[in-house]
Scaffold this motif. Structure first.
Motif, mmCIF file in Angstrom:
data_model
loop_
_atom_site.group_PDB
_atom_site.id
_atom_site.type_symbol
_atom_site.label_atom_id
_atom_site.label_comp_id
_atom_site.label_asym_id
_atom_site.label_seq_id
_atom_site.Cartn_x
_atom_site.Cartn_y
_atom_site.Cartn_z
ATOM 1 N N LEU A 7 35.047 -28.794 19.435
ATOM 2 C CA LEU A 7 33.765 -28.310 18.814
ATOM 3 C C LEU A 7 32.975 -28.757 20.413
ATOM 4 N N LEU A 8 33.908 -29.157 21.623
ATOM 5 C CA LEU A 8 33.340 -29.755 22.668
ATOM 6 C C LEU A 8 33.575 -28.881 23.989
ATOM 7 N N GLY A 9 35.160 -28.361 23.408
ATOM 8 C CA GLY A 9 35.772 -26.518 24.105
ATOM 9 C C GLY A 9 36.667 -27.104 24.144
ATOM 10 N N GLN A 10 37.496 -28.011 23.987
ATOM 11 C CA GLN A 10 38.895 -28.304 24.343
ATOM 12 C C GLN A 10 40.287 -27.559 23.489
ATOM 13 N N HIS A 11 39.516 -27.230 22.415
ATOM 14 C CA HIS A 11 40.783 -26.574 21.311
ATOM 15 C C HIS A 11 40.124 -24.897 21.250
ATOM 16 N N PRO A 12 41.291 -23.770 20.040
ATOM 17 C CA PRO A 12 39.788 -22.999 19.997
ATOM 18 C C PRO A 12 39.472 -23.039 18.608
ATOM 19 N N VAL A 13 38.213 -22.224 18.513
ATOM 20 C CA VAL A 13 38.026 -22.700 16.991
ATOM 21 C C VAL A 13 37.896 -20.915 16.667
ATOM 22 N N ASP A 14 38.113 -20.568 15.476
ATOM 23 C CA ASP A 14 38.440 -19.631 14.860
ATOM 24 C C ASP A 14 36.469 -19.041 14.186
ATOM 25 N N ARG A 15 37.032 -17.586 14.487
ATOM 26 C CA ARG A 15 34.957 -17.422 13.431
ATOM 27 C C ARG A 15 34.842 -18.103 12.648
ATOM 28 N N GLU A 16 35.728 -18.085 11.644
ATOM 29 C CA GLU A 16 35.312 -18.745 10.474
ATOM 30 C C GLU A 16 34.804 -20.455 10.082
ATOM 31 N N LEU A 17 35.503 -21.411 11.064
ATOM 32 C CA LEU A 17 35.098 -22.563 11.786
ATOM 33 C C LEU A 17 33.670 -22.389 12.310
ATOM 34 N N ALA A 18 33.840 -21.735 12.955
ATOM 35 C CA ALA A 18 32.994 -21.675 14.394
ATOM 36 C C ALA A 18 31.223 -21.238 13.050
ATOM 37 N N GLU A 19 30.934 -19.747 12.130
ATOM 38 C CA GLU A 19 30.818 -20.155 11.774
ATOM 39 C C GLU A 19 29.768 -21.618 10.374
#
Lengths: 149, 149, 149, 149, 149, 149, 149, 149, 149, 149
Positions: free
Chosen positions: J42-54
């Motif tokens: 969440l700080l930006g250092q790993h990918p976040v997919d749509r599901e997690l972002a939502e």
């Protein structure tokens, strides 16, 4: 026209490309250029002429402002890459570990000179491997010899 | 034994090799290893076991002190290469100009990861070309994916 | 043989040259090479073959150790010059003040490329001038164009 | 008036010049000044007086804001050039490889001093060559001698 | 002859001077040169001819090796001073705090140019003051104007 | 009030001063302060009290926002000057070439201490000279001795 | 005489002190000087006169060569401390975290000036504390005000 | 809420404090905290809880946006101070000149460890002195010992 | 006694250990200390008392000179590690990628403070894994809270 | 869409999280991922997919613009952390003090290779301790061996 530079235009291309779900390989095929060259060019490191800019603009639905900015001269200074980013750093480490060996081999097999980074091309391939697929990058540059004068 | 490190041992190899008029390719053939790997190893960037050190020592007529020093652990820090030397700098410039494109292509064709610089090999060839022969270097590293945990 | 490198050999040349009272121009004339090239070569930045090393060795009365060291590969990394030395710094400042203009003019008169620093030669002249003599240095490098691939 | 500086004014000139399809050589001819000097001046590295600013403004159709900003004092600090940009870097490498030789030749042919970077002028030419045209740059600076006091 | 450079020769002068209890002012008077110039010259930053080297050698009882080394070319690169040494740092801080003002005043009172650091001399005085004596240093350099070409 | 800092206020002064065609010397005379001090103060390196700010504001027709910002504390960190700007760099080079000599002379004529950069003043003069006028800058700082404790 | 500098002399003192099992506090008491001052002086950062050098030499049984070297001028440049050493780094971090607050408090309680690092003394104490003893360091420097001129 | 960070909030405090003519000491007294701590905290280097933020907000008449921003986590990286600013630089120079002595004294009087910069407090006083008032700063940190494991 | 420092003593230990074919784990077991601590200590980063130095000296057959040098104070500045060496660089990259997350988690689970690097211990294990064995390193430091004062 | 990057999105998450009073551990539990991984992501250092972002967007009430920006590629260059911030610096110091020992132990217990920073995971725990609770961080990376080729 306006204030967009090549770096900003490149970010616009990446954003539009993600939105459209089109790959660099598809862009390259569509515009009839090499995949590595076109990726570097659209990120800002090679010149893009009007025809190519408009082809890519149509393909990705870019704003005219980005289409114009893509036609500015390329930018190739140190700021165009972050060498501390881990994927790029591995290339730096390769230069660190193998640079002296490459220099020895150029000297032995060619003479007193360098591999040109201008008269140069690069290939990038994914090679399947049962122990884990491999990234294979080919660097291909003209040998240039120091001259006596 | 003694104070020689890997860098100094590598210099001794280069000096002896010049004196004997033997090429890296000939050393590699003689000891049955790859040309790039053996060059990097003898310069100090890869481990050299007793058998290899003694083979090379005999071939080049190295002092025993150098044969011993070749068996020390490899050295791979930033000091092992001078990136401002023009032949090496062209590799740095290649990373500068193409690093962002390579990162984009890794992300697209593999995913969120890197080309390993450890599970890695390199090839070096002279390729004849009527407009001037070319240096062709192939980088070949395993793709490593970041993991979620 | 021994431990002398090119930089140390170059210092030995400068010392012997001062002792003999011979100029770089005279050395160049004697060995039939260009003055700038031979100066750079004897300081360590260009290769010196056996014949040239021996000619210079005889002319300046160099020790055999220096004659041997002159035949080592050239050294051209950042350590071969002190850019903070005032005479050299003026060249750095010239790049600072005129670098962007030169880049614009290359782009306009040639295209997307560079002036080679390898296929390159340099001339150095003293030009008499009633308001104070002038240093005139000519840089002459082949234009290299980036290629599309 | 406002907030534009010389660098921004220079970017405005480059943008307008590209739009009009006018070359640096044509601008120089039109305003009756040297090509290298006028390029450097319009990029921001030399002073531009009101007359010249207005001539260029008319020729390129510049906004009055840019015409005003061109008359600000020149800027010549390290930020005015990107020495890692490949075309500029070749000049840096030339200083690296030949700086020590130039210093030796100044000392020998002139004495204890420098080539001025202030009382200085530069020429830039394209020279045709069957093996590839050449960039020829001439540096011409007054010799200045250190004084004893 | 041998391996001593100007820095080492300068250290030898300082050591001998301390041993003899002779001041820089006395050396300057004895050899008929300016105090600041002779101090800088003997530390290595200005050329010392045979006559001066021998005068100083006799005065301070220097080894012949040092007398020879004093006649080598001067050294003026960044390594000849430690700008973090507190007494020197105060000069650096003066440039930091007053550099922009000096630039403004040169521009206003002279034009587009610089104070030469080559056609330059310096004076150093102790000035008595009831609130504490003062160090008074005078910088005196020829104004050089950028030229149009 | 608002967001202007001292650097921005200084730029505003320079712009207004150019518009009015008033010199630093005239400003200094008008406000009854020294020319170097007032230049440094208005650029941001010394404190400006309400009275002085208002005097200068009236003289140059400054916006009230700038008159307020001039009264902020002075700024004297490394960012207030560009030491690579050629006119300022000559001062840096002077410290490089003469810093060690100045240190020797302070030690000899005063003792173990420094020239204060705080209890310090500076004079700037144009001195006519038939071979070219000269910039003469006088540095005048209190001697401070290290104490034993 | 010879080649030892102050840093090397300081190392000799530390070695001898360890051998003799004498503390800095005992040395200070023996020679009648302050503990912090004498420690800094013997490490090389303050001048040591003949009398003190001989007292310390006798107390610690130093070689005459070290006794002589202790009388050389002090060294105070950046190389005399390793700011990345963890104990020293904590002082650096203190400047980082509290430097702006100290500057604000100097400005408020004194005016536009600094705490002198030359007319300065320091105290160092161990203070017992039930939760863990504390290091208490007192910095005491004369306030110096910038002057108007 | 919004975009203000601690540094910007600290600038807002300084601006409001100047407008109100209230001192750091008065703020500290008003909110019942230490003067150094509260100065550092309001500049951004220590946490400020809601109660303190609101007390200070009322005292200085701060905007609610600043009151909110004061409650963000503290910032303590290298960017929070300009170590080249002359008043702060004197602290840096103190570390340079006395850092090695402090390390020696910690080792001798405590053992193998450091003065904590976290379990740490600081005092700041003006001490009257007939020869010029003095800045007295006390550093007080818990001794932490390296552990064996 | 003599001139060996901790770094040189550590190299002597590594050389002797290789000669004897003894592992760090065996040394640790033999002397009854932790494996990571004893490795760091023998390389020079922790204090080694007489008893431990003599135990290790006997075990590895070290020269008395090395046994003495091991008892010098530890060295922990930046020079004790080469962070560009690939194995160490991976730790640097871990700090780069996870440093901000660790800071967030310390703040959330502990408060406004740090993990001590002094009251700290580390464990190092090889953990078998069918997909490739893993390096598992445990960092364990006391939480230290900033104090209000 | 728009101009927000991963760093800005991460700041938005931290702000919203503070507003909601939700911990990283609670977010991790809620979305069924590891606490360290989700914090870094969440700080930006790993990918976040749509599901997690939502999921996170709903939990924290994030603007849609931030939810979109969270799905951009991760950023892992040197700018994502401030290594001079005291809590992060302690990790740097750990690498400094223990990096050489870790390298020795990898070499001994595994061979010629590294701990991967890509096939890597990390654990973070608070461990209660009567002398003060401890931060315990576990680094767990796959061993990668250099290959011969």
């Amino acid at each position: 026209m306006g204030e967009l530079g090549r770096i900003e235009a490149g970010r616009g291309v990446v954003r539009a490309k993600r939105g459209k779900g089109i790959s660099w390989a598809e862009i390259a095929a569509e515009v009839g250029r090499g995949k590595v060259w076109v990726t570097a060019a659209l990120l800002g490191q090679h010149p893009v002429d009007r025809e190519l800019a408009e082809q890519v603009g149509k393909l990705l639905g870019l704003d005219q402002e980005i289409v114009e900015a893509l036609q500015l001269p390329p930018v190739r200074g140190a700021h165009v890459v972050d060498t501390t980013e881990p994927a790029v750093y591995r290339l730096e480490e390769m230069v660190q570990v193998y640079g002296s060996a490459i220099h020895e081999l150029i000297r032995e097999e060619f003479g007193d000179g360098i591999m040109s980074a201008i008269d140069f091309e690069m290939d990038f391939q994914r090679v399947a491997d049962p122990k884990g697929d491999r990234v294979v990058i080919t660097l291909n540059g003209k040998y240039l010899q120091y001259r006596e004068f």
